[in-house]
Design a protein around this motif. Structure first.
Motif, short mmCIF file in Angstrom:
data_model
loop_
_atom_site.label_atom_id
_atom_site.label_comp_id
_atom_site.label_asym_id
_atom_site.label_seq_id
_atom_site.Cartn_x
_atom_site.Cartn_y
_atom_site.Cartn_z
N ARG A 51 16.64 3.88 0.26
CA ARG A 51 15.49 3.21 0.85
C ARG A 51 15.85 2.62 2.21
O ARG A 51 16.95 2.12 2.40
N MET A 52 14.86 2.68 3.11
CA MET A 52 15.08 2.16 4.46
C MET A 52 13.76 1.69 5.05
O MET A 52 12.70 2.22 4.72
N ALA B 263 0.87 -1.17 0.00
CA ALA B 263 0.00 0.00 0.00
C ALA B 263 0.91 1.23 0.00
O ALA B 263 1.69 1.43 0.93
N GLU B 264 0.83 2.03 -1.05
CA GLU B 264 1.76 3.14 -1.28
C GLU B 264 1.12 4.49 -1.00
O GLU B 264 -0.04 4.72 -1.34
N ALA B 265 1.90 5.36 -0.39
CA ALA B 265 1.48 6.74 -0.14
C ALA B 265 2.68 7.65 -0.34
O ALA B 265 3.82 7.19 -0.37
N ARG B 266 2.41 8.92 -0.47
CA ARG B 266 3.51 9.89 -0.47
C ARG B 266 4.11 9.90 0.93
O ARG B 266 3.39 9.78 1.92
N LEU B 267 5.42 10.04 1.00
CA LEU B 267 6.10 10.05 2.29
C LEU B 267 5.57 11.17 3.18
O LEU B 267 5.27 10.96 4.35
N ALA B 268 5.40 12.35 2.60
CA ALA B 268 4.94 13.50 3.38
C ALA B 268 3.54 13.27 3.96
O ALA B 268 3.24 13.72 5.06
N SER C 76 12.13 9.58 -3.61
CA SER C 76 10.96 9.52 -4.50
C SER C 76 9.66 9.90 -3.79
O SER C 76 8.58 9.82 -4.37
N ASP C 77 9.78 10.33 -2.52
CA ASP C 77 8.62 10.73 -1.72
C ASP C 77 7.59 9.61 -1.64
O ASP C 77 6.40 9.82 -1.81
N LYS C 78 8.07 8.37 -1.38
CA LYS C 78 7.19 7.21 -1.31
C LYS C 78 7.35 6.47 0.02
O LYS C 78 8.43 6.44 0.61
N GLN D 9 0.56 -3.12 16.28
CA GLN D 9 -0.35 -3.27 15.14
C GLN D 9 0.34 -2.94 13.81
O GLN D 9 -0.29 -3.07 12.78
N ARG D 10 1.58 -2.51 13.87
CA ARG D 10 2.29 -2.12 12.65
C ARG D 10 3.00 -3.29 12.02
O ARG D 10 3.74 -4.00 12.68
N GLY D 11 2.81 -3.43 10.72
CA GLY D 11 3.62 -4.34 9.94
C GLY D 11 4.76 -3.54 9.34
O GLY D 11 4.92 -2.35 9.61
N PRO D 12 5.56 -4.17 8.50
CA PRO D 12 6.71 -3.48 7.89
C PRO D 12 6.29 -2.26 7.05
O PRO D 12 5.26 -2.29 6.37
N VAL D 13 7.12 -1.22 7.13
CA VAL D 13 6.91 0.00 6.36
C VAL D 13 8.25 0.40 5.75
O VAL D 13 9.23 0.59 6.48
N LEU D 14 8.28 0.52 4.44
CA LEU D 14 9.48 0.88 3.69
C LEU D 14 9.36 2.32 3.20
O LEU D 14 8.30 2.71 2.72
#
Length: 153
Positions: free
Chosen positions: A118-119, A48-53, A76-78, A66-71
Motif C-alpha cells: 500500500r502507498m 470512497a473505494e474504487a478499483r485501481l484500474a 488488491s486492485d483498490k 482539489q485532491r485530498g489523500p488517495v491510498l
C-alpha cells in the motif's frame, strides 16, 4: 533555502493521519513496527473505494489543489479517496465507487512509506484537505454519475 529531510517532509501528514484515530499512539506504534495501521472512518473522513484500474485515471482528472489523500493497494486492485463525512449521499450515485461506512477500518501506511504493497499516491499533508465529493463525482466523467432511482421516476 534547504529542503527538509524525508522524515520532516512527511511528519505533518503522519501527525494528521494518526490524529484521525481515537488512539494516535496505537497508529504510531504500528508504523514503528512497519505494519499498516487500522484507522476507522467516520471520525474525520470516509473512504470512497474504487478499483485501481478504474480509479487511477480519475486521480489525474482532479486538479492538485482539489485532491485530498488517495491510498492505493495494487495487489488488491483498490484505491481509496478520503472524503468528507457528508459525502456518502452525494457519491451514492457514482458508478464504480463505494463509500465505506463509519467505523470501517482503512489499513494505512505512514505518508512517506510503502507498506505491504500500500502507498499514498496523494499523501496527506497535514492540512486536513479531503476530496470534495462533487469534484470526485465529476472526475469519473460521462457515464460515471447516475441519478438516484427516485429522481428518474
Amino acid at each position: 533555502m534547504a529542503l527538509p529531510n524525508f522524515a520532516q517532509r512527511y511528519e505533518a501528514g503522519d501527525v494528521w493521519l494518526a490524529d484521525c484515530s481515537i488512539r494516535p499512539d496505537l497508529i504510531r506504534a504500528a508504523w514503528e513496527k512497519e505494519a499498516l495501521a487500522p484507522i476507522a472512518s467516520g471520525g474525520h473522513w470516509l473512504a470512497a473505494e474504487a478499483r485501481l484500474a478504474t480509479g487511477y485515471p480519475v486521480v489525474a482528472r482532479i486538479r492538485a489543489e482539489q485532491r485530498g489523500p488517495v491510498l492505493a493497494d495494487p495487489a488488491s486492485d483498490k484505491l481509496w479517496w478520503l472524503v468528507p463525512l457528508n459525502a456518502a449521499e452525494e457519491l451514492a450515485g457514482v458508478r464504480h465507487l463505494t463509500v465505506r461506512p463509519t467505523a470501517w477500518l482503512l489499513r494505512c501506511p505512514p505518508t512517506g512509506w510503502h507498506l505491504e504493497g500500500r502507498m499514498w499516491i496523494v499523501r496527506p499533508d497535514g492540512s486536513g484537505q479531503l476530496t470534495d465529493p462533487a469534484v470526485l463525482a465529476a472526475a469519473f466523467g460521462p457515464g460515471g454519475y447516475r441519478l438516484p432511482a427516485e429522481a428518474t421516476s
